[in-house]
Design a protein around this motif. Structure first.
Motif, PDB file in Angstrom:
ATOM      1  N   GLU A  30       0.827  -1.203   0.000  1.00  0.00           N
ATOM      2  CA  GLU A  30       0.000   0.000   0.000  1.00  0.00           C
ATOM      3  C   GLU A  30       0.866   1.260   0.000  1.00  0.00           C
ATOM      4  OE1 GLU A  30      -4.031  -1.396   2.378  1.00  0.00           O
ATOM      5  OE2 GLU A  30      -2.194  -0.978   3.520  1.00  0.00           O
ATOM      6  N   VAL A  31       1.901   1.247   0.817  1.00  0.00           N
ATOM      7  CA  VAL A  31       2.792   2.409   0.891  1.00  0.00           C
ATOM      8  C   VAL A  31       3.538   2.577  -0.427  1.00  0.00           C
ATOM      9  CG1 VAL A  31       4.781   3.404   2.065  1.00  0.00           C
ATOM     10  CG2 VAL A  31       3.030   2.191   3.394  1.00  0.00           C
ATOM     11  N   THR A  32       4.027   1.478  -0.972  1.00  0.00           N
ATOM     12  CA  THR A  32       4.797   1.538  -2.217  1.00  0.00           C
ATOM     13  C   THR A  32       3.920   2.011  -3.367  1.00  0.00           C
ATOM     14  OG1 THR A  32       6.259  -0.232  -1.442  1.00  0.00           O
ATOM     15  CG2 THR A  32       6.215   0.195  -3.810  1.00  0.00           C
ATOM     16  N   GLU A  33       2.694   1.496  -3.456  1.00  0.00           N
ATOM     17  CA  GLU A  33       1.791   1.954  -4.512  1.00  0.00           C
ATOM     18  C   GLU A  33       1.501   3.447  -4.384  1.00  0.00           C
ATOM     19  OE1 GLU A  33      -1.548  -0.660  -4.061  1.00  0.00           O
ATOM     20  OE2 GLU A  33      -0.824  -2.042  -5.617  1.00  0.00           O
ATOM     21  N   ALA A  34       1.345   3.923  -3.148  1.00  0.00           N
ATOM     22  CA  ALA A  34       1.082   5.351  -2.939  1.00  0.00           C
ATOM     23  C   ALA A  34       2.277   6.197  -3.384  1.00  0.00           C
ATOM     24  CB  ALA A  34       0.770   5.611  -1.468  1.00  0.00           C
ATOM     25  N   MET A  35       3.476   5.718  -3.101  1.00  0.00           N
ATOM     26  CA  MET A  35       4.675   6.475  -3.493  1.00  0.00           C
ATOM     27  C   MET A  35       4.860   6.458  -5.005  1.00  0.00           C
ATOM     28  SD  MET A  35       5.604   7.702  -0.661  1.00  0.00           S
ATOM     29  CE  MET A  35       7.270   8.346  -0.833  1.00  0.00           C
ATOM     30  N   LEU A  36       4.606   5.318  -5.621  1.00  0.00           N
ATOM     31  CA  LEU A  36       4.727   5.247  -7.081  1.00  0.00           C
ATOM     32  C   LEU A  36       3.700   6.156  -7.761  1.00  0.00           C
ATOM     33  CD1 LEU A  36       5.338   1.411  -7.497  1.00  0.00           C
ATOM     34  CD2 LEU A  36       6.991   3.242  -7.948  1.00  0.00           C
ATOM     35  N   ALA A  37       2.496   6.231  -7.195  1.00  0.00           N
ATOM     36  CA  ALA A  37       1.488   7.131  -7.760  1.00  0.00           C
ATOM     37  C   ALA A  37       1.927   8.586  -7.626  1.00  0.00           C
ATOM     38  CB  ALA A  37       0.144   6.914  -7.058  1.00  0.00           C
ATOM     39  N   ARG A  38       2.536   8.913  -6.491  1.00  0.00           N
ATOM     40  CA  ARG A  38       3.025  10.289  -6.297  1.00  0.00           C
ATOM     41  C   ARG A  38       4.167  10.596  -7.263  1.00  0.00           C
ATOM     42  NH1 ARG A  38       2.648  14.565  -2.911  1.00  0.00           N
ATOM     43  NH2 ARG A  38       4.545  15.701  -2.375  1.00  0.00           N
ATOM     44  N   ILE A  39       5.045   9.635  -7.473  1.00  0.00           N
ATOM     45  CA  ILE A  39       6.119   9.819  -8.450  1.00  0.00           C
ATOM     46  C   ILE A  39       5.529  10.067  -9.838  1.00  0.00           C
ATOM     47  CG2 ILE A  39       8.038   8.676  -9.631  1.00  0.00           C
ATOM     48  CD1 ILE A  39       8.581   7.222  -6.925  1.00  0.00           C
ATOM     49  N   ASP A  40       4.536   9.281 -10.209  1.00  0.00           N
ATOM     50  CA  ASP A  40       3.886   9.479 -11.512  1.00  0.00           C
ATOM     51  C   ASP A  40       3.337  10.890 -11.647  1.00  0.00           C
ATOM     52  OD1 ASP A  40       4.407   6.949 -12.448  1.00  0.00           O
ATOM     53  OD2 ASP A  40       2.439   6.126 -11.908  1.00  0.00           O
ATOM     54  N   ASP A  41       2.768  11.411 -10.565  1.00  0.00           N
ATOM     55  CA  ASP A  41       2.162  12.738 -10.602  1.00  0.00           C
ATOM     56  C   ASP A  41       3.199  13.857 -10.670  1.00  0.00           C
ATOM     57  OD1 ASP A  41      -0.385  11.746 -10.554  1.00  0.00           O
ATOM     58  OD2 ASP A  41      -0.723  12.104  -8.421  1.00  0.00           O
ATOM     59  N   LEU A  42       4.258  13.736  -9.859  1.00  0.00           N
ATOM     60  CA  LEU A  42       5.172  14.867  -9.661  1.00  0.00           C
ATOM     61  C   LEU A  42       6.476  14.775 -10.441  1.00  0.00           C
ATOM     62  CD1 LEU A  42       4.818  15.571  -5.827  1.00  0.00           C
ATOM     63  CD2 LEU A  42       3.492  16.464  -7.744  1.00  0.00           C
ATOM     64  N   GLU A  43       6.866  13.574 -10.807  1.00  0.00           N
ATOM     65  CA  GLU A  43       8.164  13.398 -11.472  1.00  0.00           C
ATOM     66  C   GLU A  43       8.307  14.216 -12.758  1.00  0.00           C
ATOM     67  OE1 GLU A  43      11.904  12.384 -12.698  1.00  0.00           O
ATOM     68  OE2 GLU A  43      10.993  12.407 -10.712  1.00  0.00           O
ATOM     69  N   PRO A  44       7.286  14.358 -13.580  1.00  0.00           N
ATOM     70  CA  PRO A  44       7.494  15.160 -14.798  1.00  0.00           C
ATOM     71  C   PRO A  44       7.942  16.588 -14.513  1.00  0.00           C
ATOM     72  CG  PRO A  44       5.483  13.860 -14.986  1.00  0.00           C
ATOM     73  CD  PRO A  44       5.951  13.717 -13.571  1.00  0.00           C
ATOM     74  N   GLY A  45       7.518  17.133 -13.368  1.00  0.00           N
ATOM     75  CA  GLY A  45       7.928  18.486 -13.035  1.00  0.00           C
ATOM     76  C   GLY A  45       9.206  18.564 -12.236  1.00  0.00           C
ATOM     77  N   LEU A  46       9.486  17.542 -11.425  1.00  0.00           N
ATOM     78  CA  LEU A  46      10.650  17.585 -10.531  1.00  0.00           C
ATOM     79  C   LEU A  46      11.903  16.949 -11.143  1.00  0.00           C
ATOM     80  CD1 LEU A  46       8.905  16.760  -7.126  1.00  0.00           C
ATOM     81  CD2 LEU A  46       9.697  18.989  -7.945  1.00  0.00           C
ATOM     82  N   ARG A  47      11.717  15.985 -12.005  1.00  0.00           N
ATOM     83  CA  ARG A  47      12.821  15.341 -12.743  1.00  0.00           C
ATOM     84  C   ARG A  47      13.898  14.782 -11.807  1.00  0.00           C
ATOM     85  NH1 ARG A  47      11.966  20.129 -16.012  1.00  0.00           N
ATOM     86  NH2 ARG A  47      13.952  21.063 -15.430  1.00  0.00           N
ATOM     87  N   ALA A  48      13.459  14.142 -10.727  1.00  0.00           N
ATOM     88  CA  ALA A  48      14.400  13.602  -9.747  1.00  0.00           C
ATOM     89  C   ALA A  48      14.906  12.215 -10.103  1.00  0.00           C
ATOM     90  CB  ALA A  48      13.745  13.564  -8.364  1.00  0.00           C
ATOM     91  N   PHE A  49      14.108  11.429 -10.839  1.00  0.00           N
ATOM     92  CA  PHE A  49      14.440  10.023 -11.090  1.00  0.00           C
ATOM     93  C   PHE A  49      15.062   9.831 -12.466  1.00  0.00           C
ATOM     94  CE2 PHE A  49      11.718   9.355  -7.490  1.00  0.00           C
ATOM     95  CZ  PHE A  49      12.106   8.140  -6.953  1.00  0.00           C
ATOM     96  N   ALA A  50      16.168   9.097 -12.500  1.00  0.00           N
ATOM     97  CA  ALA A  50      16.715   8.620 -13.765  1.00  0.00           C
ATOM     98  C   ALA A  50      15.960   7.379 -14.223  1.00  0.00           C
ATOM     99  CB  ALA A  50      18.201   8.306 -13.614  1.00  0.00           C
ATOM    100  N   THR A  51      15.586   6.515 -13.272  1.00  0.00           N
ATOM    101  CA  THR A  51      14.838   5.293 -13.559  1.00  0.00           C
ATOM    102  C   THR A  51      13.873   5.029 -12.420  1.00  0.00           C
ATOM    103  OG1 THR A  51      16.763   4.332 -14.679  1.00  0.00           O
ATOM    104  CG2 THR A  51      14.997   2.818 -14.076  1.00  0.00           C
TER     105      THR A  51
END
Length: 471
Positions: A30-51
């Protein structure tokens, strides 16, 4: 600036989310799914993840839940989603080290630190962006992570993605590396807690190096307590890294009570000569807090920091030239200007130059050890210029005063290899973070963590978070 509620799931501290998973209030999935959903939402603007490693992360979360259901608890990292800087090898994802040359490199095995996190039950959400080769500039063909407090504010180097992801609630902690300040600078810039352990305290096996004798691996988290939990998992001798120390480790997260009142040294003359007004005001406020805690703060002279900072570039350049010998100058056109410039500096120095630099480094290290014999902690800022903007940092290579303000609090502490912790400690007028740093003697991680924890028990800077960009 409006702050997000500290009770938001993604902004919980690592030890808090660990408790929820252990008590089965939430599952790791549950925690991991919530974090992955947040990454999906915010990553395009924050560009923190390479992978983003969504598939393997969910497999790891399910494994953690299955172990917990059987009563097998691996410790405080069990089922907790973390992320690692993309210079640590992962067998199931590329390790590009911020370069284009190595963008498709797929190692066969994990770096020791990654393997140890996994053995401790952590869920690896993905690999975090960094500057090219972990030096000062992002490769011009790759994205630069965005500071979640303010898009015009510098996100730090080189562990920029680690600082951004931890601050923005995209993971509950991360790994960074520090060669000249690369844990401390992005921790300060993004308002998180960063621990640079003693050189050799944490294995470098499977880490893409910048300058091996200066490279340190350590945690970037939301509190000193959380940093202690991560350090427990990754610290200790590693037979695959013969330079890793044989010094015994400790249960750092179980020893966060100070055994005595610390004596803190502060070089006021150094601060006034090199750091800006906002930084010095933050340091004076920090001293007031320490005095209120009953700590004694005394004036000291931290001799040689400015010279060590000045000499750091040449030392780093020589080792970096060795690290990149197979691809530079053979593929020099694929390098960005900052890293190629550093390598050219290193290649242009002679053996006599290197000998002089090594002797100066040894002398500086000796002076620092003498200083730390007289005090418990040395107080420095995380950055000597308060929350610099991207525009301001564009002058780093041409403005000697700015270069000194940025490097004096950080690069010399890598040269001598001592441990330090960087802590959120104030705010600029525009609402962006300022940070203080405690340095201790060799292998006194327990002291800097306990000191950082005491400071954070008396302040709330580390509990505040950037406003969600989605509104």
């Amino acid at each position: 600036m409006t702050m997000a509620a500290p009770t938001d799931l993604h902004f919980l501290q690592l030890h808090e989310i660990s408790h929820l998973i252990r008590t089965r209030t939430l599952s790791s999935r549950e925690v991991t799914e919530a974090m992955l959903a947040r990454i999906d939402d915010l990553e395009p603007g924050l560009r923190a993840f390479a992978t983003v490693m969504a598939e393997s992360a969910l497999v790891e979360a399910d494994r953690a839940d299955a172990l917990a259901a059987r009563g097998d608890w691996l410790g405080d990292l069990h089922g907790v989603p973390l992320a690692v800087k993309d210079l640590a090898n992962t067998h199931d994802a590329p390790t590009g080290a911020g370069t284009t040359i190595h963008a498709d490199f797929r190692p066969e095995t994990d770096a020791t630190v990654v393997a140890r996190l996994r053995r401790a039950g952590a869920v690896i959400l993905g690999k975090l962006r960094l500057t090219e080769g972990a030096f000062t500039g992002h490769h011009p063909d790759l994205p630069t992570p965005v500071n979640p407090w303010d898009t015009a504010t510098w996100s730090g180097v080189s562990s920029s993605g680690s600082g951004v992801a931890t601050a923005a609630g995209l993971c509950f902690g991360s790994l960074g590396s520090d060669t000249g300040g690369s844990i401390r600078l992005p921790s300060a810039a993004n308002g998180v807690t960063g621990l640079k352990p003693t050189w050799g305290r944490v294995s470098r096996h499977g880490i893409f190096g910048l300058a091996p004798s200066l490279d340190h691996i350590g945690p970037m988290t939301r509190s000193a307590r959380d940093a202690a939990i991560v350090l427990e998992a990754i610290a200790g001798h590693d037979r695959l890294d013969p330079t890793s120390s044989l010094e015994p480790t400790a249960e750092y997260s179980r020893a966060l009570r100070l055994s005595s009142t610390p004596l803190v040294g502060f070089d006021r003359e150094l601060a006034h000569a090199h750091f800006d007004e906002a930084t010095n005001a933050m340091l004076e406020t920090t001293i007031e807090t320490l005095s209120d805690l009953g700590w004694r703060v005394v004036d000291v002279t931290a001799a040689g920091l400015a010279q060590a900072a000045e000499e750091w570039t040449a030392l780093c350049g020589i080792e970096t030239a060795g690290v990149h010998a197979e691809t530079f100058p053979a593929r020099a056109e694929e390098y960005g200007p900052d890293l190629s410039g550093l390598i050219e500096i290193g290649r242009g120095l002679s053996a006599v130059d290197y000998h002089r630099l090594l002797e100066s480094r040894r002398a500086f290290t000796g002076r620092m050890r003498e200083l730390m014999d007289d005090i418990d902690l040395l107080l420095l800022p995380g950055i000597g210029v308060g929350s610099p903007t991207i525009e301001q940092m564009g002058e780093l290579g041409t403005d000697p005063k700015l270069f000194r303000a940025v490097t004096i609090p950080t690069a010399p502490i890598d040269s001598c290899g001592m441990p330090s912790i960087t802590l959120p400690a104030g705010w600029t007028e525009r609402g962006t973070p300022l940070a203080a740093q405690f340095v201790a003697g060799d292998f006194k991680e327990q002291l800097v963590l306990a000191a950082g924890h005491a400071f954070q028990q008396a302040t709330d800077f580390h509990t505040r978070h950037p406003q969600d960009p989605r509104g």
